[in-house]
Design a protein around this motif. Structure first.
Motif, PDB file in Angstrom:
ATOM      1  N   SER A 170       0.485  -1.217   0.678  1.00 31.25           N
ATOM      2  CA  SER A 170      -0.522  -0.286   0.598  1.00 31.25           C
ATOM      3  C   SER A 170       0.673   1.041  -0.090  1.00 31.25           C
ATOM      4  CB  SER A 170      -0.778   0.277   1.119  1.00 31.25           C
ATOM      5  OG  SER A 170      -2.140   1.105   1.536  1.00 31.25           O
ATOM      6  N   ALA A 171       0.668   2.567   0.250  1.00 31.14           N
ATOM      7  CA  ALA A 171       0.997   4.128   0.579  1.00 31.14           C
ATOM      8  C   ALA A 171       1.655   3.639   2.010  1.00 31.14           C
ATOM      9  CB  ALA A 171       0.652   5.453  -0.077  1.00 31.14           C
ATOM     10  N   VAL A 172       1.523   3.408   2.864  1.00 33.14           N
ATOM     11  CA  VAL A 172       1.537   2.980   4.078  1.00 33.14           C
ATOM     12  C   VAL A 172       2.030   2.163   4.490  1.00 33.14           C
ATOM     13  CG1 VAL A 172       0.805   5.772   3.945  1.00 33.14           C
ATOM     14  CG2 VAL A 172      -0.568   4.115   4.669  1.00 33.14           C
ATOM     15  N   ASP A 176       2.675 -10.343   5.619  1.00 32.50           N
ATOM     16  CA  ASP A 176       2.726  -9.419   6.007  1.00 32.50           C
ATOM     17  C   ASP A 176       2.089  -7.862   5.233  1.00 32.50           C
ATOM     18  OD1 ASP A 176       3.075  -7.622   8.074  1.00 32.50           O
ATOM     19  OD2 ASP A 176       5.043  -7.873   8.755  1.00 32.50           O
ATOM     20  N   GLY A 177       1.130  -7.278   5.579  1.00 42.96           N
ATOM     21  CA  GLY A 177       1.071  -6.059   5.492  1.00 42.96           C
ATOM     22  C   GLY A 177       0.197  -5.002   6.042  1.00 42.96           C
ATOM     23  N   PRO A 178      -0.244  -4.560   6.261  1.00 38.90           N
ATOM     24  CA  PRO A 178       0.021  -3.511   5.286  1.00 38.90           C
ATOM     25  C   PRO A 178       1.971  -2.730   4.594  1.00 38.90           C
ATOM     26  CG  PRO A 178      -1.070  -1.783   5.711  1.00 38.90           C
ATOM     27  CD  PRO A 178      -1.025  -3.133   6.908  1.00 38.90           C
ATOM     28  N   LEU A 179       2.571  -2.646   3.827  1.00 43.47           N
ATOM     29  CA  LEU A 179       3.782  -2.227   3.481  1.00 43.47           C
ATOM     30  C   LEU A 179       4.310  -1.687   2.776  1.00 43.47           C
ATOM     31  CD1 LEU A 179       6.392  -5.877   4.114  1.00 43.47           C
ATOM     32  CD2 LEU A 179       5.474  -3.201   5.579  1.00 43.47           C
ATOM     33  N   ALA A 180       4.409  -0.300   2.932  1.00 37.11           N
ATOM     34  CA  ALA A 180       5.168   0.425   1.912  1.00 37.11           C
ATOM     35  C   ALA A 180       6.118  -0.439   1.016  1.00 37.11           C
ATOM     36  CB  ALA A 180       5.495   1.403   2.122  1.00 37.11           C
ATOM     37  N   PHE A 181       6.126   0.335  -0.032  1.00 42.27           N
ATOM     38  CA  PHE A 181       7.322  -0.184  -0.950  1.00 42.27           C
ATOM     39  C   PHE A 181       9.143   0.064  -0.586  1.00 42.27           C
ATOM     40  CE2 PHE A 181      10.012  -0.480  -4.662  1.00 42.27           C
ATOM     41  CZ  PHE A 181      10.326  -1.680  -4.997  1.00 42.27           C
ATOM     42  N   ASP A 182       8.944   0.707   0.414  1.00 44.64           N
ATOM     43  CA  ASP A 182      10.428   0.637   0.437  1.00 44.64           C
ATOM     44  C   ASP A 182      10.830   0.247   1.760  1.00 44.64           C
ATOM     45  OD1 ASP A 182       9.086   2.599   2.089  1.00 44.64           O
ATOM     46  OD2 ASP A 182      10.009   3.747   2.810  1.00 44.64           O
ATOM     47  N   ASN A 183       9.219  -0.503   2.796  1.00 43.15           N
ATOM     48  CA  ASN A 183       9.688  -1.041   3.523  1.00 43.15           C
ATOM     49  C   ASN A 183       9.437  -2.781   3.598  1.00 43.15           C
ATOM     50  OD1 ASN A 183       9.178   1.135   5.370  1.00 43.15           O
ATOM     51  ND2 ASN A 183       7.331   1.067   5.495  1.00 43.15           N
ATOM     52  N   ALA A 184       9.597  -3.003   2.370  1.00 43.12           N
ATOM     53  CA  ALA A 184       9.109  -3.907   1.583  1.00 43.12           C
ATOM     54  C   ALA A 184      10.583  -4.681   1.595  1.00 43.12           C
ATOM     55  CB  ALA A 184       7.979  -4.705   0.692  1.00 43.12           C
TER      56      ALA A 184
END
Length: 325
Positions: free
Chosen positions: A198-200, A231-239
């Motif tokens: 997601s975005a956040v 796992d989620g939600p995760l932003a792309f950088d966090n993933a």
């Protein structure tokens, strides 16, 4: 001074140019070494790229093609492109729609174990696949998987769904997620790590994708989705980055070692996959999951390695489904 500026603006360019995409090469080797070629219906290959892609895959020992479409057009393309069809079966049809229907019928009868898109539209091919009376439907929705070999990442990234389901609801996302997990298993990843993007990274009532991500994680906890760490939600950088996740106090085994990126909708997934291809030097395989047989689906702009890799992934999935020895 100019060369310094170029290095600052494109510090990873040499790495991308020299990268041999070992991950896709590995799948090619696995598909060729661990069993027989997959009988594959090649649907309406009436342009050079699609016909050559099928024959290249056959010559590499990946598929045993059954070429379906207007025979005069296929032979004309072969003659113009100097492609030898002497060793291959051709089933002549009047037009592309009939080719799609014949390919699906061959799959229903067990004569072929995969479908390969030629130069007809994706919707035309999938329309025959999803026919309720004569198609190849299962209890799952169809979904597309990009298998990406990104030079700057340490293993393959699977992105889904970036080609079929435009704005999937929660239950469609459940099918998309299980399909891509099954694809990862076929590629040898026993327990893939999944980031629901997601975005956040926090659940927010006004961002539907975060609510869906939270629900999918709970579905995985309760056995409604199996075979992965989700796992989620995760932003792309966090993933992608463990460091970025730690900065946000995210305690999870997924960040920095993710195998699967599940996107919120088709638009975001398509943009993400193509950004990785055109800006990060990625190469990709493309396959449709959820039908009774895997469907090889590549862009008309796909390079030879990408077409061969898509065939290899389909072969490995067909074997996982028990279709091939």
């Amino acid at each position: 001074m100019d060369h310094v500026i170029k290095q600052i603006l494109a510090p990873h360019a040499p790495e991308h140019e020299d990268h041999h995409h070992q991950q896709l090469q590995y799948f090619l080797q696995q598909a060729k070494e661990t069993g027989k070629p997959a009988p594959t219906a090649v649907v309406h290959p009436v342009d050079t790229n699609s016909l050559r892609g099928a024959i290249d895959a056959a010559e590499e020992g990946l598929i045993d093609p059954v070429i379906i479409g207007p025979e005069h057009k296929i032979r004309q393309v072969a003659e113009e492109a100097d492609i030898n069809l002497a060793n291959y079966r051709i089933c002549s049809t009047e037009h592309s729609h009939a080719a799609a229907e014949m390919a699906v019928e061959l799959a229903r009868n067990g004569e072929v174990h995969a479908l390969m898109k030629g130069s007809l539209g994706t919707s035309e091919l999938l329309g025959a696949v999803v026919n309720k009376q004569k198609g190849l439907l299962t209890e799952r929705r169809l979904s597309h998987v990009f298998v990406l070999d990104v030079p700057s990442y340490h293993k393959s990234l699977l992105v889904s769904d970036a080609a079929i389901n435009i704005v999937p609801d929660l239950m469609v996302k459940r099918d998309i997620l299980q399909n891509v997990i099954d694809c990862a298993h076929a590629l040898g990843v026993a327990m893939p790590k999944v980031a629901i993007l997601s975005a956040v990274e926090k659940v927010k009532a006004n961002i539907q994708s975060t609510l869906d991500a939270a629900a999918l994680c709970k579905m995985a906890d309760r056995g409604q989705i199996t075979g992965a760490i989700v796992d989620g939600p995760l932003a792309f950088d966090n993933a992608i980055s463990a460091e970025a996740a730690q900065a946000k106090h995210i305690n999870s085994p997924v960040p920095g070692d993710v195998d699967i990126l599940m996107v919120p909708n088709l638009e975001s997934g398509n943009i993400l996959a193509k950004q990785l291809q055109y800006l990060a030097g990625a190469k990709s395989a493309g396959i449709v999951m959820g039908a009774r047989v895997p469907i090889i689906l590549t862009s008309r702009a796909a390079k030879p390695l990408e077409r061969l890799s898509s065939c290899a992934v389909a072969v490995l999935v067909a074997r996982k489904l028990g279709r091939l020895l």
